[in-house]
Design a protein around this motif. Sequence first.
Motif, PDB file in Angstrom:
ATOM      1  N   GLU A  95     -18.138   8.500 133.100  1.00  0.00           N
ATOM      2  CA  GLU A  95     -18.039   8.261 131.772  1.00  0.00           C
ATOM      3  C   GLU A  95     -17.520   6.776 131.418  1.00  0.00           C
ATOM      4  OE1 GLU A  95     -13.651   8.522 134.114  1.00  0.00           O
ATOM      5  OE2 GLU A  95     -15.923  10.016 133.699  1.00  0.00           O
ATOM      6  N   ASP A 116     -17.201   1.427 130.104  1.00  0.00           N
ATOM      7  CA  ASP A 116     -16.660   2.197 128.643  1.00  0.00           C
ATOM      8  C   ASP A 116     -15.583   2.409 129.281  1.00  0.00           C
ATOM      9  OD1 ASP A 116     -19.033   1.818 127.888  1.00  0.00           O
ATOM     10  OD2 ASP A 116     -19.689   3.712 128.927  1.00  0.00           O
ATOM     11  N   TYR A 118     -11.444   3.308 129.141  1.00  0.00           N
ATOM     12  CA  TYR A 118     -10.497   3.910 127.986  1.00  0.00           C
ATOM     13  C   TYR A 118      -9.324   4.048 128.533  1.00  0.00           C
ATOM     14  CZ  TYR A 118      -8.355   4.949 123.799  1.00  0.00           C
ATOM     15  OH  TYR A 118      -7.630   5.121 122.471  1.00  0.00           O
ATOM     16  N   PRO A 119      -8.701   3.410 127.832  1.00  0.00           N
ATOM     17  CA  PRO A 119      -8.497   1.720 127.187  1.00  0.00           C
ATOM     18  C   PRO A 119      -9.321   0.867 127.584  1.00  0.00           C
ATOM     19  CG  PRO A 119      -5.692   2.197 127.916  1.00  0.00           C
ATOM     20  CD  PRO A 119      -7.195   3.171 128.500  1.00  0.00           C
ATOM     21  N   VAL A 120      -9.524   0.161 127.538  1.00  0.00           N
ATOM     22  CA  VAL A 120      -9.741  -1.979 127.701  1.00  0.00           C
ATOM     23  C   VAL A 120      -9.237  -1.675 128.688  1.00  0.00           C
ATOM     24  CG1 VAL A 120     -11.722  -3.386 127.599  1.00  0.00           C
ATOM     25  CG2 VAL A 120     -12.299  -1.117 126.249  1.00  0.00           C
ATOM     26  N   CYS A 202      -0.479   5.165 127.470  1.00  0.00           N
ATOM     27  CA  CYS A 202      -1.566   5.417 127.656  1.00  0.00           C
ATOM     28  C   CYS A 202      -1.989   6.250 126.236  1.00  0.00           C
ATOM     29  CB  CYS A 202      -2.591   6.872 128.773  1.00  0.00           C
ATOM     30  SG  CYS A 202      -4.135   6.529 128.225  1.00  0.00           S
ATOM     31  N   TRP A 204      -5.640   7.360 125.923  1.00  0.00           N
ATOM     32  CA  TRP A 204      -6.053   8.767 125.183  1.00  0.00           C
ATOM     33  C   TRP A 204      -4.508   9.691 125.842  1.00  0.00           C
ATOM     34  CZ3 TRP A 204     -10.839   9.832 125.433  1.00  0.00           C
ATOM     35  CH2 TRP A 204     -11.569  11.213 125.441  1.00  0.00           C
ATOM     36  N   HIS A 281      -8.828   4.249 135.961  1.00  0.00           N
ATOM     37  CA  HIS A 281      -8.146   5.060 134.614  1.00  0.00           C
ATOM     38  C   HIS A 281      -6.608   5.306 134.252  1.00  0.00           C
ATOM     39  CE1 HIS A 281     -11.157   5.909 132.192  1.00  0.00           C
ATOM     40  NE2 HIS A 281     -11.522   7.133 133.120  1.00  0.00           N
ATOM     41  N   ASP A 283      -3.183   3.293 134.182  1.00  0.00           N
ATOM     42  CA  ASP A 283      -2.124   3.599 132.818  1.00  0.00           C
ATOM     43  C   ASP A 283      -1.156   4.171 132.671  1.00  0.00           C
ATOM     44  OD1 ASP A 283      -2.138   2.448 129.985  1.00  0.00           O
ATOM     45  OD2 ASP A 283      -4.283   2.746 129.542  1.00  0.00           O
TER      46      ASP A 283
END
Length: 327
Positions: A95, A116, A118-120, A202, A204, A281, A283
Amino acid sequence: MKTLPDNPNLDHLRRQAKDLLTGLRDIRPDATLADAQASLAEQYGFRTWTDLKAEADRRRGHAEVADPALARRIAGRFGLGDVVGEMRSVSRPDEMGRRWLLQTGRGRWAPRTVDDVYPVTDGEDNARFQEAAARAGVTLPAPVRSVSGAVVEVIDGSQWRVYEWLRSGPPLAAPVSATVTGKVGDMLATLHGLRVPVDGTCPWSSVRLASSSWPELAEVAAAEGAGWAPVLAAAVPTLAELESVGNRAAPAAAVLCHNNVSPGNVRVGPDGRLILTGWEHADGLPPAWELAAALVSWAVIPAGGSTPRGRGLWPTVIGRGPAACHR
Protein backbone atom coordinates in the motif's frame (compact mmCIF):
# COMPACT_ATOMS: atom_id res chain seq x y z
CA MET A 1 -3.88 -12.45 3.58
CA LYS A 2 -0.15 -13.12 3.52
CA THR A 3 1.77 -12.66 0.28
CA LEU A 4 4.79 -14.60 -0.86
CA PRO A 5 8.03 -12.67 -1.34
CA ASP A 6 9.41 -12.21 -4.84
CA ASN A 7 12.02 -14.91 -4.27
CA PRO A 8 10.31 -17.42 -1.92
CA ASN A 9 12.45 -19.55 0.34
CA LEU A 10 11.07 -23.05 1.00
CA ASP A 11 13.13 -23.31 4.18
CA HIS A 12 11.43 -20.13 5.42
CA LEU A 13 8.01 -21.61 4.69
CA ARG A 14 8.94 -24.79 6.55
CA ARG A 15 10.15 -22.71 9.50
CA GLN A 16 6.92 -20.70 9.47
CA ALA A 17 4.94 -23.94 9.60
CA LYS A 18 7.02 -25.27 12.51
CA ASP A 19 6.62 -22.00 14.43
CA LEU A 20 2.90 -22.09 13.71
CA LEU A 21 2.72 -25.65 15.00
CA THR A 22 4.05 -24.48 18.37
CA GLY A 23 1.22 -21.95 18.57
CA LEU A 24 -1.41 -24.45 17.47
CA ARG A 25 -0.32 -26.92 20.13
CA ASP A 26 -0.94 -24.30 22.81
CA ILE A 27 -4.59 -24.57 21.74
CA ARG A 28 -4.78 -28.15 20.45
CA PRO A 29 -2.12 -30.41 21.94
CA ASP A 30 -2.80 -33.02 19.25
CA ALA A 31 -2.10 -30.63 16.35
CA THR A 32 0.28 -32.02 13.73
CA LEU A 33 2.78 -30.48 11.37
CA ALA A 34 0.33 -31.22 8.55
CA ASP A 35 -2.28 -29.10 10.39
CA ALA A 36 0.17 -26.22 10.65
CA GLN A 37 1.14 -26.53 6.99
CA ALA A 38 -2.52 -26.49 5.94
CA SER A 39 -3.21 -23.43 8.08
CA LEU A 40 -0.21 -21.59 6.68
CA ALA A 41 -1.22 -22.44 3.10
CA GLU A 42 -4.69 -21.02 3.79
CA GLN A 43 -3.17 -17.81 5.16
CA TYR A 44 -1.27 -17.41 1.89
CA GLY A 45 -4.46 -18.03 -0.10
CA PHE A 46 -3.75 -21.60 -1.23
CA ARG A 47 -5.91 -24.69 -0.88
CA THR A 48 -3.15 -27.03 0.27
CA TRP A 49 0.46 -27.02 1.46
CA THR A 50 1.40 -28.74 -1.81
CA ASP A 51 -0.13 -25.86 -3.79
CA LEU A 52 1.78 -23.33 -1.69
CA LYS A 53 5.09 -25.14 -2.24
CA ALA A 54 4.43 -25.40 -5.97
CA GLU A 55 3.85 -21.65 -6.22
CA ALA A 56 6.97 -20.96 -4.18
CA ASP A 57 8.96 -23.18 -6.55
CA ARG A 58 7.48 -21.42 -9.58
CA ARG A 59 8.34 -17.94 -8.30
CA ARG A 60 11.81 -18.71 -7.00
CA GLY A 61 14.43 -16.54 -8.65
CA HIS A 62 11.87 -14.18 -10.18
CA ALA A 63 12.74 -11.07 -8.19
CA GLU A 64 12.95 -7.93 -10.31
CA VAL A 65 16.27 -6.19 -10.82
CA ALA A 66 16.41 -2.41 -10.52
CA ASP A 67 18.23 -0.15 -12.93
CA PRO A 68 21.90 -0.18 -11.79
CA ALA A 69 21.97 3.61 -12.13
CA LEU A 70 19.06 3.87 -9.67
CA ALA A 71 20.89 1.60 -7.21
CA ARG A 72 23.97 3.82 -7.44
CA ARG A 73 21.91 6.97 -6.92
CA ILE A 74 20.26 5.52 -3.80
CA ALA A 75 23.60 4.36 -2.42
CA GLY A 76 25.16 7.75 -3.12
CA ARG A 77 22.29 9.78 -1.67
CA PHE A 78 22.25 7.73 1.55
CA GLY A 79 26.02 7.25 1.84
CA LEU A 80 25.85 3.46 1.67
CA GLY A 81 29.13 2.87 -0.15
CA ASP A 82 29.86 1.38 -3.57
CA VAL A 83 27.23 -0.96 -5.02
CA VAL A 84 28.64 -4.48 -5.44
CA GLY A 85 25.61 -6.36 -6.75
CA GLU A 86 22.15 -6.10 -8.28
CA MET A 87 19.41 -4.32 -6.36
CA ARG A 88 16.58 -6.89 -6.26
CA SER A 89 12.95 -6.60 -5.22
CA VAL A 90 11.97 -8.30 -1.98
CA SER A 91 8.20 -8.31 -2.40
CA ARG A 92 5.32 -7.17 -4.55
CA PRO A 93 4.30 -3.51 -4.18
CA ASP A 94 2.23 -2.88 -1.05
CA GLU A 95 0.00 0.00 0.00
CA MET A 96 3.00 2.32 0.28
CA GLY A 97 5.45 1.21 -2.37
CA ARG A 98 7.98 -1.59 -2.71
CA ARG A 99 10.83 -3.09 -0.73
CA TRP A 100 14.26 -3.92 -2.17
CA LEU A 101 17.59 -5.44 -1.15
CA LEU A 102 20.79 -3.56 -1.96
CA GLN A 103 24.32 -4.76 -1.27
CA THR A 104 27.30 -2.44 -1.11
CA GLY A 105 30.85 -2.68 0.08
CA ARG A 106 29.61 -1.61 3.52
CA GLY A 107 26.94 -4.29 3.90
CA ARG A 108 23.30 -5.04 3.08
CA TRP A 109 20.56 -2.43 3.05
CA ALA A 110 16.79 -2.39 2.71
CA PRO A 111 15.62 0.54 0.56
CA ARG A 112 11.90 1.00 0.02
CA THR A 113 9.60 3.45 -1.69
CA VAL A 114 7.10 5.30 0.49
CA ASP A 115 5.02 7.09 -2.13
CA ASP A 116 1.61 6.39 -0.60
CA VAL A 117 2.04 6.62 3.17
CA TYR A 118 -1.13 7.83 4.90
CA PRO A 119 -1.12 10.18 6.65
CA VAL A 120 1.62 11.86 4.64
CA THR A 121 4.87 12.24 6.58
CA ASP A 122 8.46 13.22 5.96
CA GLY A 123 9.50 10.33 8.21
CA GLU A 124 11.37 12.51 10.72
CA ASP A 125 9.15 11.85 13.75
CA ASN A 126 8.89 8.25 12.66
CA ALA A 127 12.67 7.81 12.54
CA ARG A 128 13.19 9.49 15.91
CA PHE A 129 10.57 7.12 17.37
CA GLN A 130 12.47 4.12 16.00
CA GLU A 131 15.75 5.44 17.36
CA ALA A 132 14.18 5.93 20.80
CA ALA A 133 12.66 2.43 20.68
CA ALA A 134 16.05 0.94 19.80
CA ARG A 135 17.68 2.71 22.75
CA ALA A 136 14.94 1.27 24.97
CA GLY A 137 15.75 -2.27 23.85
CA VAL A 138 13.41 -2.95 20.93
CA THR A 139 15.22 -4.75 18.11
CA LEU A 140 14.49 -3.19 14.72
CA PRO A 141 16.15 -2.40 11.38
CA ALA A 142 17.81 0.95 12.06
CA PRO A 143 16.60 3.78 9.79
CA VAL A 144 19.36 5.30 7.67
CA ARG A 145 19.48 9.04 7.08
CA SER A 146 20.75 10.45 3.81
CA VAL A 147 24.01 12.35 3.56
CA SER A 148 21.94 15.54 3.95
CA GLY A 149 20.40 14.22 7.18
CA ALA A 150 16.94 13.61 5.68
CA VAL A 151 14.91 10.46 6.35
CA VAL A 152 13.15 10.51 2.96
CA GLU A 153 14.81 11.39 -0.34
CA VAL A 154 13.10 11.83 -3.73
CA ILE A 155 15.03 9.83 -6.32
CA ASP A 156 13.81 9.27 -9.89
CA GLY A 157 10.35 10.52 -9.00
CA SER A 158 9.79 8.28 -5.95
CA GLN A 159 10.23 8.85 -2.23
CA TRP A 160 12.83 6.50 -0.78
CA ARG A 161 13.72 5.38 2.72
CA VAL A 162 16.57 3.07 3.67
CA TYR A 163 17.01 0.71 6.62
CA GLU A 164 19.83 -1.52 7.73
CA TRP A 165 19.29 -5.13 6.67
CA LEU A 166 18.93 -7.44 9.67
CA ARG A 167 19.36 -11.18 9.26
CA SER A 168 16.23 -12.96 10.47
CA GLY A 169 13.74 -15.70 9.87
CA PRO A 170 10.45 -15.26 8.00
CA PRO A 171 7.53 -13.19 9.32
CA LEU A 172 5.52 -14.92 12.02
CA ALA A 173 2.06 -16.36 11.44
CA ALA A 174 -0.78 -16.54 13.98
CA PRO A 175 -1.37 -18.31 16.24
CA VAL A 176 2.01 -18.12 17.92
CA SER A 177 3.24 -19.55 21.18
CA ALA A 178 2.60 -18.02 24.58
CA THR A 179 6.31 -17.22 24.80
CA VAL A 180 6.16 -15.14 21.62
CA THR A 181 3.00 -13.29 22.63
CA GLY A 182 4.66 -12.48 25.93
CA LYS A 183 7.61 -10.97 24.07
CA VAL A 184 5.22 -8.98 21.87
CA GLY A 185 3.58 -7.68 25.03
CA ASP A 186 7.00 -6.61 26.30
CA MET A 187 7.61 -4.66 23.08
CA LEU A 188 4.25 -2.90 23.28
CA ALA A 189 4.80 -1.99 26.90
CA THR A 190 8.22 -0.59 26.05
CA LEU A 191 6.93 1.47 23.11
CA HIS A 192 4.00 2.86 25.05
CA GLY A 193 6.20 3.53 28.04
CA LEU A 194 8.25 5.95 25.93
CA ARG A 195 5.20 8.26 25.92
CA VAL A 196 6.44 10.07 22.80
CA PRO A 197 4.13 13.09 22.39
CA VAL A 198 2.21 13.48 19.14
CA ASP A 199 -0.16 16.03 17.66
CA GLY A 200 -3.50 14.20 17.62
CA THR A 201 -4.75 10.73 16.71
CA CYS A 202 -4.07 8.98 13.41
CA PRO A 203 -6.98 9.89 11.09
CA TRP A 204 -7.00 6.44 9.52
CA SER A 205 -7.71 4.87 12.91
CA SER A 206 -10.04 7.52 14.33
CA VAL A 207 -12.46 8.15 11.45
CA ARG A 208 -15.05 5.70 10.18
CA LEU A 209 -14.38 5.50 6.46
CA ALA A 210 -17.56 3.62 5.49
CA SER A 211 -20.52 5.81 4.59
CA SER A 212 -23.13 2.99 4.61
CA SER A 213 -24.67 1.49 7.73
CA TRP A 214 -24.81 -2.25 8.36
CA PRO A 215 -28.56 -2.44 7.58
CA GLU A 216 -27.92 -0.62 4.31
CA LEU A 217 -25.14 -3.02 3.38
CA ALA A 218 -27.39 -5.98 4.20
CA GLU A 219 -30.10 -4.57 1.93
CA VAL A 220 -27.64 -4.16 -0.94
CA ALA A 221 -26.39 -7.72 -0.49
CA ALA A 222 -29.94 -9.07 -0.52
CA ALA A 223 -30.82 -7.04 -3.62
CA GLU A 224 -27.75 -8.42 -5.43
CA GLY A 225 -28.70 -11.97 -4.47
CA ALA A 226 -25.43 -12.65 -2.64
CA GLY A 227 -25.38 -16.14 -1.18
CA TRP A 228 -24.11 -14.81 2.15
CA ALA A 229 -26.78 -12.07 2.39
CA PRO A 230 -28.95 -13.99 4.95
CA VAL A 231 -25.92 -14.49 7.19
CA LEU A 232 -25.12 -10.78 7.09
CA ALA A 233 -28.75 -9.85 7.76
CA ALA A 234 -28.82 -12.10 10.83
CA ALA A 235 -25.60 -10.54 12.11
CA VAL A 236 -26.73 -6.92 11.65
CA PRO A 237 -28.05 -6.41 15.22
CA THR A 238 -24.78 -7.70 16.70
CA LEU A 239 -22.67 -5.67 14.28
CA ALA A 240 -24.63 -2.51 15.02
CA GLU A 241 -24.20 -3.07 18.75
CA LEU A 242 -20.45 -3.61 18.35
CA GLU A 243 -20.22 -0.48 16.22
CA SER A 244 -21.67 1.56 19.06
CA VAL A 245 -19.16 0.32 21.62
CA GLY A 246 -17.09 3.21 22.84
CA ASN A 247 -19.29 5.93 21.33
CA ARG A 248 -19.55 7.69 24.67
CA ALA A 249 -16.07 6.81 25.92
CA ALA A 250 -13.39 9.45 26.29
CA PRO A 251 -10.16 8.00 24.85
CA ALA A 252 -6.88 8.51 26.60
CA ALA A 253 -4.37 10.97 25.21
CA ALA A 254 -2.61 9.79 22.08
CA VAL A 255 1.10 8.97 22.03
CA LEU A 256 3.27 7.90 19.13
CA CYS A 257 2.57 4.21 18.45
CA HIS A 258 3.87 1.71 15.92
CA ASN A 259 0.32 1.34 14.57
CA ASN A 260 0.80 -2.12 13.02
CA VAL A 261 2.23 -4.59 15.53
CA SER A 262 1.00 -7.65 13.64
CA PRO A 263 2.60 -11.06 12.99
CA GLY A 264 3.55 -9.98 9.47
CA ASN A 265 5.79 -7.26 10.92
CA VAL A 266 7.59 -9.44 13.47
CA ARG A 267 10.46 -11.81 12.75
CA VAL A 268 12.78 -13.90 14.91
CA GLY A 269 16.45 -12.93 14.84
CA PRO A 270 19.40 -15.35 15.03
CA ASP A 271 19.61 -14.86 18.80
CA GLY A 272 15.89 -15.55 19.32
CA ARG A 273 15.00 -11.89 19.84
CA LEU A 274 11.96 -10.54 18.06
CA ILE A 275 12.60 -7.97 15.32
CA LEU A 276 9.87 -5.39 14.77
CA THR A 277 9.56 -4.01 11.22
CA GLY A 278 6.94 -1.99 9.31
CA TRP A 279 7.28 1.35 11.11
CA GLU A 280 6.12 3.54 8.23
CA HIS A 281 2.56 3.92 9.58
CA ALA A 282 3.65 5.00 13.08
CA ASP A 283 1.30 7.72 14.32
CA GLY A 284 -0.68 8.91 17.31
CA LEU A 285 -3.01 6.49 19.11
CA PRO A 286 -4.31 6.03 22.63
CA PRO A 287 -2.15 3.09 23.75
CA ALA A 288 -5.21 0.98 24.57
CA TRP A 289 -6.29 1.21 20.92
CA GLU A 290 -3.01 -0.30 19.74
CA LEU A 291 -3.29 -2.99 22.39
CA ALA A 292 -6.79 -3.87 21.14
CA ALA A 293 -5.55 -4.10 17.55
CA ALA A 294 -2.62 -6.26 18.65
CA LEU A 295 -4.93 -8.63 20.51
CA VAL A 296 -6.93 -9.12 17.32
CA SER A 297 -3.76 -9.73 15.28
CA TRP A 298 -2.12 -12.13 17.70
CA ALA A 299 -4.98 -13.79 19.59
CA VAL A 300 -7.50 -14.43 16.79
CA ILE A 301 -6.89 -17.60 14.82
CA PRO A 302 -7.14 -16.85 11.08
CA ALA A 303 -9.35 -19.90 10.46
CA GLY A 304 -11.70 -18.85 13.26
CA GLY A 305 -11.72 -18.71 17.05
CA SER A 306 -9.43 -17.07 19.55
CA THR A 307 -6.72 -18.02 21.97
CA PRO A 308 -7.09 -17.84 25.75
CA ARG A 309 -6.43 -14.25 26.90
CA GLY A 310 -4.12 -13.65 24.01
CA ARG A 311 -1.87 -16.36 25.52
CA GLY A 312 0.30 -13.85 27.33
CA LEU A 313 -0.08 -10.60 25.41
CA TRP A 314 -2.78 -8.96 27.56
CA PRO A 315 -1.42 -9.87 31.02
CA THR A 316 2.11 -8.98 29.95
CA VAL A 317 1.23 -5.52 28.67
CA ILE A 318 -1.06 -4.45 31.48
CA GLY A 319 1.20 -5.88 34.13
CA ARG A 320 4.14 -3.57 33.48
CA GLY A 321 4.49 -0.14 34.99
CA PRO A 322 5.07 1.82 31.75
CA ALA A 323 1.88 0.37 30.35
CA ALA A 324 -0.37 1.46 33.20
CA CYS A 325 -2.30 3.55 30.68
CA HIS A 326 -3.94 0.35 29.49
CA ARG A 327 -5.73 -0.34 32.75
